[in-house]
Design an enzyme around this catalytic site. Structure first.
Site, short mmCIF file in Angstrom:
data_model
loop_
_atom_site.label_atom_id
_atom_site.label_comp_id
_atom_site.label_asym_id
_atom_site.label_seq_id
_atom_site.Cartn_x
_atom_site.Cartn_y
_atom_site.Cartn_z
N GLY A 19 -9.96 26.12 -8.57
CA GLY A 19 -9.36 24.66 -9.06
C GLY A 19 -8.86 24.18 -7.57
O GLY A 19 -7.96 23.23 -7.87
N ARG A 76 -26.81 25.66 -25.27
CA ARG A 76 -26.15 24.82 -24.08
C ARG A 76 -25.85 23.30 -24.47
O ARG A 76 -24.76 22.85 -24.30
CB ARG A 76 -26.75 24.77 -22.81
CG ARG A 76 -27.20 26.03 -22.07
CD ARG A 76 -28.15 26.16 -20.93
NE ARG A 76 -28.00 25.10 -19.84
CZ ARG A 76 -29.07 24.37 -19.64
NH1 ARG A 76 -30.17 24.52 -19.77
NH2 ARG A 76 -28.72 23.26 -18.74
N ILE A 103 -24.38 24.76 -16.06
CA ILE A 103 -25.26 23.41 -15.77
C ILE A 103 -25.11 22.67 -17.00
O ILE A 103 -25.30 23.10 -18.00
CB ILE A 103 -26.82 24.11 -15.50
CG1 ILE A 103 -26.74 24.73 -14.50
CG2 ILE A 103 -27.64 22.94 -15.64
CD1 ILE A 103 -28.37 25.57 -14.25
N HIS A 120 -20.32 19.40 -4.05
CA HIS A 120 -21.28 20.42 -3.51
C HIS A 120 -20.98 20.74 -2.00
O HIS A 120 -20.74 19.94 -1.19
CB HIS A 120 -22.74 19.89 -3.92
CG HIS A 120 -23.47 21.13 -3.48
ND1 HIS A 120 -23.61 22.33 -4.37
CD2 HIS A 120 -24.63 21.30 -2.42
CE1 HIS A 120 -24.59 23.16 -3.83
NE2 HIS A 120 -25.11 22.56 -2.64
N ASP A 156 -27.86 19.30 -8.61
CA ASP A 156 -27.31 18.86 -7.13
C ASP A 156 -28.18 17.92 -6.77
O ASP A 156 -28.56 17.62 -5.59
CB ASP A 156 -27.18 20.01 -6.36
CG ASP A 156 -26.22 21.28 -6.76
OD1 ASP A 156 -25.19 20.76 -7.24
OD2 ASP A 156 -26.53 22.22 -6.53
C1 GRF Z 1 -16.31 24.20 -4.19
O1 GRF Z 1 -16.66 24.60 -3.03
C2 GRF Z 1 -17.22 22.83 -4.52
O2 GRF Z 1 -17.96 22.48 -3.54
C3 GRF Z 1 -18.21 23.85 -5.54
O3 GRF Z 1 -17.64 24.93 -5.90
C4 GRF Z 1 -16.30 25.08 -5.24
C5 GRF Z 1 -15.05 24.84 -6.11
O4 GRF Z 1 -13.94 25.19 -5.58
N1 GRF Z 1 -19.01 23.12 -6.44
P1 GRF Z 1 -12.49 24.85 -6.15
O5 GRF Z 1 -12.74 25.64 -7.71
O6 GRF Z 1 -12.51 23.38 -6.38
O7 GRF Z 1 -11.57 25.59 -5.33
#
Ligand code: GRF
Length: 224
Positions: A19, A76, A103, A120, A156
């Protein structure tokens, strides 16, 4: 189409892990840089550090257990229907995926079309999926980076809102590169939320415009 919202924007964050992007958003909101209120942080992982971060800041944290849905042919979708209920209960206007390792299905994508973002750690459309920092190094790229995009059905794949580039150094390891990219993630995700909150984003097909006009000069975005 243009997107405009109320103030403060009601945001929900879906996260599965540490997070740090959630924390960056909390910090930006508390610093007055983002006019939004996080109405809930929701996780599919009970132990997600993101939930702890929310609690520390007096933000509602919710663990939605995927187990009861497992084994169903529509597991899902059924899970996402329960998430949607929670999001709607909280009158969520914008959903943020922040390290959410599941997903999302059309149940959420359709309900929050152009109102759900993801971050991402690559310069999309290069390197969707996982372990993307290693893939960028192994490919021999000179630039890596991160992308905030709207969420569509393809993983993505949605319209790109903001990107930030980071050079790849000769001695880079995936971990070192990921750490430098993360610094940029923490800047562009709150920025994207604020642009949305201000009603400054417009979507035209795959293209997202910020305070801008289409090439024919037609203004497609207006501030709230
Ligand atoms: C980040 O690198 C984000 O781009 C990817 O997952 C990671 C999450 O990191 N989707 P965090 O949990 O926000 O520290």
């Amino acid at each position: 189409m243009s997107i405009s919202r109320t103030t403060p924007l009601r945001v929900a964050v879906l996260a599965s892990g540490r997070g740090s992007n959630l924390q960056a958003l909390i910090d930006a909101i508390e610093a007055g840089q983002v006019q939004a209120r996080i109405v809930a942080v929701i996780s599919n992982k009970k132990e997600a550090v993101a939930l702890e971060r929310a609690r520390k800041h007096g933000i509602k944290d919710l663990f939605v257990d995927p187990k009861p849905f497992a084994g169903r042919p529509d597991s899902r979708e059924a899970y996402d229907r329960s998430l949607l209920e929670v999001l709607q209960q909280h009158e969520t206007e914008l959903v943020l995926l922040a390290g959410y390792m599941k997903i999302v299905t059309t149940v959420l994508v359709n309900a929050y079309a152009n109102r759900m973002m993801n971050i991402h750690p690559s310069l999309l459309p290069a390197f969707p999926g996982l372990e993307v920092q290693k893939k960028a190094i192994d490919w021999g790229c000179k630039l890596a980076g991160c992308t905030v995009h709207f969420v569509t059905e393809g993983v993505d794949e949605g319209p790109i809102i903001i990107q930030a580039a980071v050079p790849i150094l000769d001695a880079d390891t995936p971990e070192a590169l990921a750490a430098r990219i993360l610094v940029q993630e923490h800047k562009i995700y709150p920025r994207a939320v604020q642009l949305f909150a201000e009603g400054r984003l417009g979507v035209d097909g795959r293209r997202v415009f910020i305070d801008s006009a289409k090439p024919d000069g037609e203004v497609i975005v207006s501030a709230v």
